[in-house]
Design a protein around this motif. Structure first.
Motif, PDB file in Angstrom:
ATOM      1  N   LYS A   1      30.846  75.732  47.099  1.00 58.42           N
ATOM      2  CA  LYS A   1      30.555  77.160  47.238  1.00 58.42           C
ATOM      3  C   LYS A   1      30.198  77.766  45.887  1.00 58.42           C
ATOM      4  O   LYS A   1      29.233  78.529  45.767  1.00 58.42           O
ATOM      5  N   ASN A   2      30.963  77.440  44.847  1.00 58.04           N
ATOM      6  CA  ASN A   2      30.691  77.953  43.512  1.00 58.04           C
ATOM      7  C   ASN A   2      29.354  77.437  42.989  1.00 58.04           C
ATOM      8  O   ASN A   2      28.589  78.199  42.361  1.00 58.04           O
TER       9      ASN A   2
ATOM     10  N   SER B   1      39.784  71.349  50.562  1.00 61.33           N
ATOM     11  CA  SER B   1      39.680  72.747  50.174  1.00 61.33           C
ATOM     12  C   SER B   1      39.064  72.885  48.786  1.00 61.33           C
ATOM     13  O   SER B   1      38.175  73.719  48.566  1.00 61.33           O
TER      14      SER B   1
ATOM     15  N   LYS C   1      35.407  74.674  47.808  1.00 58.73           N
ATOM     16  CA  LYS C   1      35.333  75.735  46.801  1.00 58.73           C
ATOM     17  C   LYS C   1      34.339  75.356  45.697  1.00 58.73           C
ATOM     18  O   LYS C   1      33.557  76.185  45.233  1.00 58.73           O
TER      19      LYS C   1
END
Length: 82
Positions: free
Chosen positions: A75-76, A68, A72
């Motif tokens: 994605k950032n 996870s 993230k």
């Protein structure tokens, strides 16, 4: 009737039947000992399985959290470059 023979009741406790009962008792004692040993083995194995299960659960949580966090981060990074 003056002969010296054992009566039926005198012979009852010293015959083949006594040996059979002793053999049966020995067999039961052996099976009881085997059952006790098996119970001990099962208890040890159960303890080992509990430890393995808890280790697997902790590992799964770490894997889930790490995955996870990684998604993230990706994605950032992708949204920041646009």
């Amino acid at each position: 009737m003056g002969s010296k023979t054992d009566t039926w009741s005198d012979q009852w406790g010293t015959g083949v039947f006594d040996n059979d009962e002793k053999d049966y008792e020995k067999q039961n004692n052996k099976s009881n000992n085997n059952n006790k040993k098996m119970d001990q083995v099962k208890a040890v194995a159960s303890t080992g399985l509990v430890k393995a299960k808890s280790a697997a659960i902790v590992g799964a949580h770490k894997l889930k959290k790490g995955t996870s966090t990684g998604f993230k981060w990706i994605k950032n990074k992708c949204s920041a470059s646009k």
